[in-house]
Enzyme design. Structure first.
Site, PDB file in Angstrom:
ATOM      1  N   CYS A  95       0.806  -1.216   0.000  1.00  0.00           N
ATOM      2  CA  CYS A  95       0.000   0.000   0.000  1.00  0.00           C
ATOM      3  C   CYS A  95       0.845   1.274   0.000  1.00  0.00           C
ATOM      4  CB  CYS A  95      -0.974  -0.056   1.180  1.00  0.00           C
ATOM      5  SG  CYS A  95      -2.470   0.862   0.824  1.00  0.00           S
ATOM      6  N   ARG A 129     -12.069   7.027  -2.411  1.00  0.00           N
ATOM      7  CA  ARG A 129     -11.001   6.076  -2.118  1.00  0.00           C
ATOM      8  C   ARG A 129     -11.427   4.703  -2.620  1.00  0.00           C
ATOM      9  NH1 ARG A 129      -7.262   7.806   1.329  1.00  0.00           N
ATOM     10  NH2 ARG A 129      -6.630   5.710   1.943  1.00  0.00           N
ATOM     11  N   HIS A 195      -3.837  -5.779   1.953  1.00  0.00           N
ATOM     12  CA  HIS A 195      -3.362  -5.935   3.325  1.00  0.00           C
ATOM     13  C   HIS A 195      -4.474  -6.545   4.160  1.00  0.00           C
ATOM     14  CE1 HIS A 195      -5.555  -2.182   3.842  1.00  0.00           C
ATOM     15  NE2 HIS A 195      -4.786  -1.600   2.938  1.00  0.00           N
TER      16      HIS A 195
HETATM   17  N1  GLN Z   1      -1.939   7.180   1.718  1.00  0.00           N
HETATM   18  C1  GLN Z   1      -2.029   6.338   0.575  1.00  0.00           C
HETATM   19  C2  GLN Z   1      -3.375   6.435  -0.144  1.00  0.00           C
HETATM   20  O1  GLN Z   1      -4.385   6.729   0.438  1.00  0.00           O
HETATM   21  C3  GLN Z   1      -1.783   4.914   0.977  1.00  0.00           C
HETATM   22  C4  GLN Z   1      -2.726   4.484   2.041  1.00  0.00           C
HETATM   23  C5  GLN Z   1      -2.422   3.138   2.530  1.00  0.00           C
HETATM   24  O2  GLN Z   1      -1.288   2.763   2.840  1.00  0.00           O
HETATM   25  N2  GLN Z   1      -3.499   2.429   2.639  1.00  0.00           N
HETATM   26  O3  GLN Z   1      -3.435   6.215  -1.324  1.00  0.00           O
END
Ligand code: GLN
Length: 240
Positions: A95, A129, A195
């Site tokens: 990630c 997201r 994850h």
């Molecule tokens: N901050 C990054 C995003 O939102 C990665 C987030 C994460 O590690 N889940 O894309």
């Protein structure tokens, strides 16, 4: 007796998805087989010895932690990571860590530099997201297998032309929700958005990465029924 030497990169900043579970699984899989296990760490401002570990690990992070880490990683660890990649050490980044393996992570006006181990870029585009359970089909040299996990990222990642993904999305968003690719897989360098944490849910992947890091073949353990149940549960959650 072989010893797996794992180095966590920025374990205090890049760790938001139960990432320590990945390390705990690597330790258990080694110790249950009578293999040695050592865990090192390298944080902000600290140098990195490419020979000191067989397996470099970096977990997920929030945008603001990635800002601190990105510059530091380019300054203090970029060369060592390339040397580790050249000697075929396993590099696993999840990630937020994954997003910093490529050329850049564009966050509005801010372009965070990546270490350039793989050919990809990540952009924080407008839009929701990408969140949910995800399953992919992947082949790490032992035949096609399923990797299941949970993804939660605002950044969209685009692989360069011909850069191999870790897998094809069966269900979920993957790198960007559009091209059907998930993660990256060049040599023993692997990045993924999955994850939850990744390795406890996909025990075959934990074992395969130990094999690749040590250049050995592992015997199966006598009873992996709990681990298999965890894998099947993650797959069911992802509808696969
Ligand atoms: N901050 C990054 C995003 O939102 C990665 C987030 C994460 O590690 N889940 O894309």
């Amino acid at each position: 007796m072989a010893t797996l030497r794992v180095c966590s990169l920025y374990p205090d900043l890049m760790n938001i998805y139960a990432d320590r579970g990945n390390i705990a699984v690597l330790r258990a899989r080694c110790e249950w087989r009578g293999l040695g296990f050592e865990h090192l760490a390298s944080g902000l401002g600290e140098p990195l010895d490419p020979e000191a570990a067989d397996f470099f690990y970096m977990g997920g992070g929030q945008d603001r932690d990635q800002v601190a880490v990105a510059e530091d990683m380019v300054e203090t660890k970029r060369e060592a990571l390339h040397a580790a990649q050249d000697r075929d050490a396993v590099i696993l980044a999840v990630c937020g860590g994954y997003q910093l393996l490529g050329s850049s992570y564009q966050l509005g006006d801010l372009a965070l530099p990546g270490v350039g181990l793989v050919d990809l870029r990540t952009v924080r585009e407008p839009g929701p997201r990408l969140i949910g359970n995800c399953a992919i089909s992947s082949d790490l040299g032992s035949g096609p297998r399923i990797i299941a996990g949970f993804e939660n990222h605002g950044g969209r990642t685009y692989l360069g032309e011909g850069e191999p993904p870790l897998g094809r999305v069966l269900n979920g968003f993957g790198n960007n929700g559009r091209d059907g690719f998930e993660g990256v897989h060049r040599g023993n360098t692997i990045g993924t958005y999955l994850h939850g944490p990744l390795l406890p849910k996909n025990i075959w992947l934990a074992d395969r990465l130990i094999e690749l890091a040590l250049g050995i073949e592992l015997e199966p353990l006598a009873d992996d029924s709990l681990e298999e149940a965890a894998h099947m549960s993650a797959r069911r959650a992802a509808g696969v």
